[in-house]
Design a protein around this motif. Structure first.
Motif, short mmCIF file in Angstrom:
data_model
loop_
_atom_site.label_atom_id
_atom_site.label_comp_id
_atom_site.label_asym_id
_atom_site.label_seq_id
_atom_site.Cartn_x
_atom_site.Cartn_y
_atom_site.Cartn_z
N LEU A 36 49.91 41.14 40.85
CA LEU A 36 50.75 40.26 41.65
C LEU A 36 50.19 40.19 43.06
O LEU A 36 49.75 41.21 43.61
CB LEU A 36 52.18 40.79 41.71
CG LEU A 36 52.95 40.90 40.39
CD1 LEU A 36 54.22 41.72 40.60
CD2 LEU A 36 53.28 39.53 39.83
N ASN A 37 50.18 39.00 43.66
CA ASN A 37 49.80 38.93 45.06
C ASN A 37 51.02 39.23 45.94
O ASN A 37 52.11 39.50 45.44
CB ASN A 37 49.16 37.58 45.40
CG ASN A 37 50.10 36.40 45.19
OD1 ASN A 37 51.32 36.52 45.30
ND2 ASN A 37 49.53 35.24 44.87
N TYR A 38 50.82 39.20 47.25
CA TYR A 38 51.91 39.63 48.14
C TYR A 38 53.15 38.77 48.00
O TYR A 38 54.27 39.26 48.05
CB TYR A 38 51.43 39.65 49.59
CG TYR A 38 50.64 38.46 50.05
CD1 TYR A 38 49.31 38.61 50.43
CD2 TYR A 38 51.20 37.20 50.11
CE1 TYR A 38 48.57 37.52 50.85
CE2 TYR A 38 50.46 36.10 50.54
CZ TYR A 38 49.14 36.26 50.90
OH TYR A 38 48.41 35.18 51.33
N GLU A 39 52.95 37.47 47.81
CA GLU A 39 54.10 36.57 47.71
C GLU A 39 54.87 36.79 46.41
O GLU A 39 56.10 36.86 46.39
CB GLU A 39 53.61 35.13 47.80
CG GLU A 39 54.72 34.10 47.87
CD GLU A 39 54.15 32.72 48.12
OE1 GLU A 39 54.18 31.90 47.19
OE2 GLU A 39 53.67 32.48 49.24
N GLN A 40 54.15 36.94 45.30
CA GLN A 40 54.78 37.20 44.01
C GLN A 40 55.50 38.55 44.02
O GLN A 40 56.56 38.71 43.40
CB GLN A 40 53.73 37.15 42.90
CG GLN A 40 53.15 35.76 42.66
CD GLN A 40 51.89 35.79 41.81
OE1 GLN A 40 51.13 36.76 41.84
NE2 GLN A 40 51.65 34.74 41.05
N SER A 41 54.93 39.53 44.73
CA SER A 41 55.55 40.85 44.81
C SER A 41 56.90 40.79 45.51
O SER A 41 57.89 41.39 45.07
CB SER A 41 54.62 41.83 45.55
OG SER A 41 53.38 41.96 44.88
N LEU A 42 56.95 40.07 46.62
CA LEU A 42 58.21 39.94 47.34
C LEU A 42 59.24 39.18 46.50
O LEU A 42 60.43 39.50 46.52
CB LEU A 42 57.98 39.23 48.67
CG LEU A 42 59.14 39.27 49.66
CD1 LEU A 42 59.45 40.69 50.08
CD2 LEU A 42 58.83 38.42 50.89
N GLU A 43 58.76 38.21 45.74
CA GLU A 43 59.66 37.46 44.86
C GLU A 43 60.27 38.38 43.81
O GLU A 43 61.46 38.26 43.46
CB GLU A 43 58.89 36.32 44.20
CG GLU A 43 59.77 35.29 43.50
CD GLU A 43 58.97 34.09 43.02
OE1 GLU A 43 59.55 33.28 42.27
OE2 GLU A 43 57.78 33.96 43.38
N ILE A 44 59.48 39.33 43.30
CA ILE A 44 59.99 40.31 42.33
C ILE A 44 61.07 41.18 42.98
O ILE A 44 62.10 41.48 42.36
CB ILE A 44 58.84 41.18 41.78
CG1 ILE A 44 57.97 40.38 40.80
CG2 ILE A 44 59.39 42.43 41.08
CD1 ILE A 44 58.67 39.99 39.52
N ALA A 45 60.84 41.61 44.22
CA ALA A 45 61.85 42.43 44.90
C ALA A 45 63.16 41.68 45.03
O ALA A 45 64.24 42.24 44.82
CB ALA A 45 61.32 42.86 46.27
#
Length: 458
Positions: free
Chosen positions: A437-446
């Motif tokens: 996951l890139n940084y944007e996808q990671s934050l979306e998961i959170a």
């Protein structure tokens, strides 16, 4: 898969750091020079540890809290670290994205977050085959920088035990820099706005993230006004390391006894785990793990039966010690609803104390028509959502997530807020092993976790 039967080493104790050598050790490289391997292991035994027993025991208590629903575990980082990426920008960005995710989780879940990075030691990777063939040439598979190199040449692919010394040095440099950042106020909750990466202003989630940052800043200031002083404990956070303890000679060399603490500690990491390929009950990895005092984890796939899982729990945590054992289930979005409930029911019925963690990455890997190994964000999301629902239905608790992610602007997983497509994979695909996951996808998961946990709890 490679397996090595090593000569049994007599010992007066029922367990010792080298007792794994009497078992079949899966996923080990074949070193051509045994004396060179022994020399390197002896050198490793003399090097300073990477973590302390005090830190390990602190993490164990926090995992015990997560088992009771008093905290949530966030475990994330690269699929496999590379020696070439041991640099300040990469480490800083990796730390930032985990801090950003934990900020979202703390704000949304109203719980402490146990932050565990897949770094400072995640240099070994299991492989499905011992060799790789290209254009009629067959060479050993790439098993991570701690073993060999990714270039498809005979010299690069030859397992070299001196890479273990280099891995220790790179891990030490990573840990030293992370500790320096945290001790220097990098993770100060008084200034979460400093954690931002350049992408935040352009992200579809930017407004929601900034709202959370503002709310936390207001809460901190309000609390300090009430108590009449600055809360120094908010100026730094605890951060722990983890890696798959795959290469057993390396792990053995870092396993030691320490003053004023009982037992043997793996001092190369706080939180080692056993991968799905090496979790055989009678195997070398289970034998090694059963004797160390660290909190430990086991990856649990769709092929694991309830009986096998209970026997594994008995072997690794016979005294049902709080904070000792995490089970990281990785089923895939298409199988989790069928495969996970029997395991949850069996463990709950036996009353065993474990921390359930969802790995939504490894069961959802696929290859695209243009030859890229990838994961679809919608499948990652679906597995997390189902995991929360299945735990709620079983009367168990999902207490954490385990993610492969990076703080870089990579294009390795499809979908997400920007709807990355197969054509986007060409743009910035950097992983040598698994897609992250890139940084944007990671934050979306959170943000997804916060929303789903709220629905389940309601």
């Amino acid at each position: 898969m490679s397996s090595v039967r090593l000569q049994s080493i007599p010992t007066t104790d029922p367990w010792s750091p080298d007792s794994w050598r009497a078992r079949v050790a899966q996923q080990q490289p074949i070193y051509t020079d045994a004396s060179d391997l022994e020399t390197c292991c002896d050198e490793l035994k003399q090097l300073p540890p990477l973590v302390t027993s005090r830190e390990i025991l602190s993490l164990k208590q926090q995992i015990a809290d997560a088992q009771e629903g008093k905290a949530f575990l966030l475990q994330g980082g690269d699929c496999a670290e590379n020696f070439s990426e041991c640099c300040s920008d990469t480490i800083t960005n990796r730390l930032k994205v985990l801090l950003q995710m934990s900020l979202v989780l703390v704000h949304g879940l109203k719980l402490p977050v146990v932050r565990v990075g897949r770094f400072a030691g995640q240099y070994a990777k299991p492989r499905s085959a011992d060799t790789e063939t290209r254009d009629g040439v067959t060479l050993p598979s790439y098993r991570g920088d701690i073993v060999n190199g990714p270039d498809f040449t005979e010299s690069a692919r030859r397992p070299d035990p001196r890479r273990m010394i280099k891995a220790h040095a790179r891990s030490a440099m990573t840990m030293n820099f992370v500790r320096s950042l945290i001790d220097g106020g990098f993770a100060d909750l008084h200034h979460p706005e400093f954690w931002g990466l350049g992408w935040v202003d352009q992200s579809p989630n930017a407004a929601e993230y900034q709202r959370m940052v503002t709310a936390i800043g207001d809460a901190v200031r309000f609390t300090e006004i009430l108590v009449g002083r600055r809360m120094q404990s908010l100026s730094r956070v605890a951060f722990y390391t983890s890696h798959e303890a795959l290469l057993l000679p390396y792990e053995e060399a870092q396993t030691r006894q320490v003053p004023r603490a009982d037992g043997w500690f793996n001092l190369s990491t706080h939180f080692p785990w056993i991968g799905m390929r090496t979790a055989a009950l009678d195997g070398a990895h289970v034998e090694y793990f059963r004797g160390i005092a660290n909190p430990i984890a086991v990856k649990v796939g769709s092929s694991v039966t309830p009986d096998a899982l209970l026997r594994l729990i008995d072997a690794l945590n016979p005294d049902d010690e709080p904070g000792r054992l995490a089970l990281i289930h990785r089923m895939g979005a298409g199988q989790i609803s069928e495969k996970l409930p029997p395991l949850l029911d069996a463990v709950r019925r036996e009353g065993r104390r474990v921390l359930w963690v969802c790995d939504p990455m490894h069961g959802n890997t696929e290859s695209t028509s243009n030859g890229f190994k990838t994961r679809r964000f919608r499948n990652i999301r679906a597995e997390i959502e189902q995991a929360f629902d299945l735990h709620a239905a079983a009367g168990t608790r999902l207490g954490g997530v385990h993610l492969e992610l990076t703080g870089e602007n990579v294009t390795e997983c499809l979908g997400g807020a920007r709807q990355l497509t197969e054509e986007d994979l060409h743009r910035d695909y950097r992983s040598t092993v698994d897609p992250r996951l890139n940084y944007e996808q990671s934050l979306e998961i959170a943000m997804l976790i916060v929303g789903k946990r709220g629905v389940v709890d309601a």
